[in-house]
Design a protein around this motif. Sequence first.
Motif, mmCIF file in Angstrom:
data_model
loop_
_atom_site.group_PDB
_atom_site.id
_atom_site.type_symbol
_atom_site.label_atom_id
_atom_site.label_comp_id
_atom_site.label_asym_id
_atom_site.label_seq_id
_atom_site.Cartn_x
_atom_site.Cartn_y
_atom_site.Cartn_z
ATOM 1 N N PHE A 54 41.801 36.209 30.618
ATOM 2 C CA PHE A 54 41.565 35.067 31.511
ATOM 3 C C PHE A 54 42.069 35.299 32.932
ATOM 4 O O PHE A 54 42.395 34.354 33.640
ATOM 5 C CB PHE A 54 42.182 33.797 30.916
ATOM 6 N N VAL A 55 42.143 36.552 33.340
ATOM 7 C CA VAL A 55 42.626 36.858 34.686
ATOM 8 C C VAL A 55 41.595 36.400 35.722
ATOM 9 O O VAL A 55 40.394 36.587 35.548
ATOM 10 C CB VAL A 55 42.944 38.366 34.803
ATOM 11 N N GLU A 56 42.092 35.741 36.771
ATOM 12 C CA GLU A 56 41.202 35.189 37.797
ATOM 13 C C GLU A 56 41.244 36.046 39.056
ATOM 14 O O GLU A 56 42.219 36.752 39.320
ATOM 15 C CB GLU A 56 41.657 33.765 38.154
ATOM 16 N N SER A 74 49.344 32.259 36.545
ATOM 17 C CA SER A 74 49.066 31.035 35.789
ATOM 18 C C SER A 74 49.372 31.280 34.310
ATOM 19 O O SER A 74 49.449 32.428 33.862
ATOM 20 C CB SER A 74 47.606 30.637 35.962
ATOM 21 N N ASP A 78 47.489 31.101 31.917
ATOM 22 C CA ASP A 78 46.358 31.779 31.286
ATOM 23 C C ASP A 78 46.478 33.299 31.259
ATOM 24 O O ASP A 78 45.687 33.967 30.587
ATOM 25 C CB ASP A 78 45.056 31.433 32.025
ATOM 26 N N LEU A 79 47.449 33.833 31.976
ATOM 27 C CA LEU A 79 47.597 35.291 32.023
ATOM 28 C C LEU A 79 48.221 35.858 30.751
ATOM 29 O O LEU A 79 48.320 37.065 30.596
ATOM 30 C CB LEU A 79 48.484 35.694 33.204
HETATM 31 MG MG MG Z 1 44.126 32.955 35.017
#
Ligand code: MG
Lengths: 421, 421
Positions: free
Chosen positions: A131-133, A228, A230-231
């Motif tokens: 989920f890396v942005e 975040s 999510d990481l």
């Molecule tokens: Mg992320």
Amino acid sequence: SSLHPAEAQPRRRAPAVAAVLPAGGSGERMGVPTPKQFCPILERPLISYTLQALERVCWIKDIVVAVTGENMKAMKCIIQKYQHQRISLVEAGVTRHRSIFNGLKALAEDQPDSKLSKPEVVIIHDAVRPFVEEDVLLKVVTAAKEHGAAGAIRPLVSTVISPSADGCLDHSLERARHRASEMPQAFLFDVIYEAYQQCSDYDLEFGTECLQLALKYGHINAKLVEGSPDLWKVTYKRDLYAAESIIKERISQHICIVMDTKEDENHVGHHLEEILKNELNHVKVTSGALCPTSRDLEQIILEQCYNYVCVNVMSSDFEETRKLLNMLEESNLSILYPIVVISVYFLDYKSVPFDEKMESLIQIREYAKEVKKRNILLSGLLIYFPQDEQKLQASLRQGVTIIATLIKERNSGLVGQLLVA
Amino acid sequence: SSLHPAEAQPRRRAPAVAAVLPAGGSGERMGVPTPKQFCPILERPLISYTLQALERVCWIKDIVVAVTGENMKAMKCIIQKYQHQRISLVEAGVTRHRSIFNGLKALAEDQPDSKLSKPEVVIIHDAVRPFVEEDVLLKVVTAAKEHGAAGAIRPLVSTVISPSADGCLDHSLERARHRASEMPQAFLFDVIYEAYQQCSDYDLEFGTECLQLALKYGHINAKLVEGSPDLWKVTYKRDLYAAESIIKERISQHICIVMDTKEDENHVGHHLEEILKNELNHVKVTSGALCPTSRDLEQIILEQCYNYVCVNVMSSDFEETRKLLNMLEESNLSILYPIVVISVYFLDYKSVPFDEKMESLIQIREYAKEVKKRNILLSGLLIYFPQDEQKLQASLRQGVTIIATLIKERNSGLVGQLLVA
Ligand SMILES: [Mg+2]
Ligand SMILES: [Mg+2]
């Protein structure tokens, strides 16, 4: 997207960036035989989601993945099946550090027939952090260019303690003064490559932290960047469950109502649209029609909508749904995620007899079997359409509950069913 | 269960044990307004699962839960609705340490009309760690009795680093020499209560680690006990997803096939049973009948089976299913988890006409609506029954796929539907 969005300083030159992804792990912590990076989520291996996250960032020129010899063939299949771009494969080492080193070597060497060239900055990421942005990638790359090294961090969830030799508490660490080191990290290529070249065998066997190598051999104190939640790293079986739920939720944020006529403002599809909007607060609900003059639907497909409710009032056949299915098949949208299509019909006891309508709808099972091969999950929904306005609302709400369930669960076990609201 | 199972030393006296559960947290990390301990999983608040895990350990005499004033009423409702036992409520403090201290005070004070008495050993656990098992509770209690204090630990998932004041890496900690401190922990009551009495305000405001208090004020180096991955703390939204999937998986491990006759060895229910056993490897599949002389089913209900497939061949009505539903309702089994009931019928085109069968089965929607109020999720399944043996196998396998999906998803949005295989 660009490496320098409006808010960044416009004068800086965009560095050449590549990424290295160690994916040689065996996943013994999962309690499952498949290495976790190859565990399927909605039937697609976890690593493919991570590759997708990296390759949609256009300024990452090359992505080097280190996999073990025994997984090389499977990895090539994944790249082909999910149409991944800019990926190069190298052989993994026996440890994480050795795999990363192999990836860096492939980027350093200027071989005549290699497409790879040495980047200015290299990102190191994990195959099991899907989920890396782009924003955090940009932050670590920018910081690495300035400081030589940078890495994402997170607050500690548990207190960290140091045990004594006899298995008792020696001391506990102050939580506020420590952080968990996560991924992605980024480095000036020369800094991290030279650090790896100086590494001892002990480092390569037992080390886990690239930032530590940059500190030890390059004397660089990496810049730390808040990431975040999510990481987080998919480590245990529960993390796979969490990842699946997150992915399902993400692709359920947009529902398109397809109506079989565009002109009718009283089309019952509009009622359904209203109720969907009310019941599913955070979901974007749009509508379109399939008439040839309308470009609505093509636009919606381009926006990567994975949920379609095809509302039929003009007829009780599958012509409209079939047109929609054809468009979806042509778009190749379902390569990455299963698409949910719900073909909605209305049952007015006054006009068509129940049995007759049912018979004609039984066909849906055959269509469903066919499109399931293309990762499209088709179900039918028959909504009772009473004359009474209040009863109609109740009936439509029941229909919306079923639609929401089918979209949320996205389970192929119920394709071809005709549900009744 | 007993505090001293066969493998433990039989001579030791069983200590009086109580548990304190701080549940005053506000859950700001979840990104949701509800404090995480009250977030619903299968419509039941997370804290109820944790209470259930503690109260099934019969040697834990009292469970003291610290909740904020504003949640006191909700907590009382939870205790009543889910029939929790041995729970006492105290007011939470503004920090975790203050909440624990309040819990300890309630156990220390010998008030005339209090049911609580001072335990020899006190367990401290988190409301947001629902999967704690008796074995780890026994280990920390036994170790606390010997060492004065004990706590569960886990290996670190990420490297821990120490940042410098300017947000750069100062140093990273050796992962192998550190552990994450988790819960449960246990203490000789006098040790931890005296430690809390000596605590500074700073400790009570900013401290997080009870083991550290026992070290600082009691000079006790707590014994560290390896815990299982399941001890993790539900912290982020993804952890709720993970917990829900784990709970769903756990209550899907036993399926009971209920047949409408016990005598017939060729009952198609036995075929279904075989295929279920083959397709769902890790699931226990048992069968029983509803005939009055049979005690099978009562036994299965007592074993807390949450999945029933009611196979009807003798008739196409709901009499058998209704009997089953009555038994389940009387058992109160569905207070804690939703029960899935699938009423299976067979469609032989040769005998009963399709439409006629359908009409009679439409009634299932009314039954389903009724039992849903009691947390029972009823669906119908119509399996095509062809003469051809191979086609029958395919048809039954399709039925099993639908059964597996309904049990796995356990979603109330599809109750009352008649699915077709
Ligand atoms: Mg992320
Ligand atoms: Mg456990």
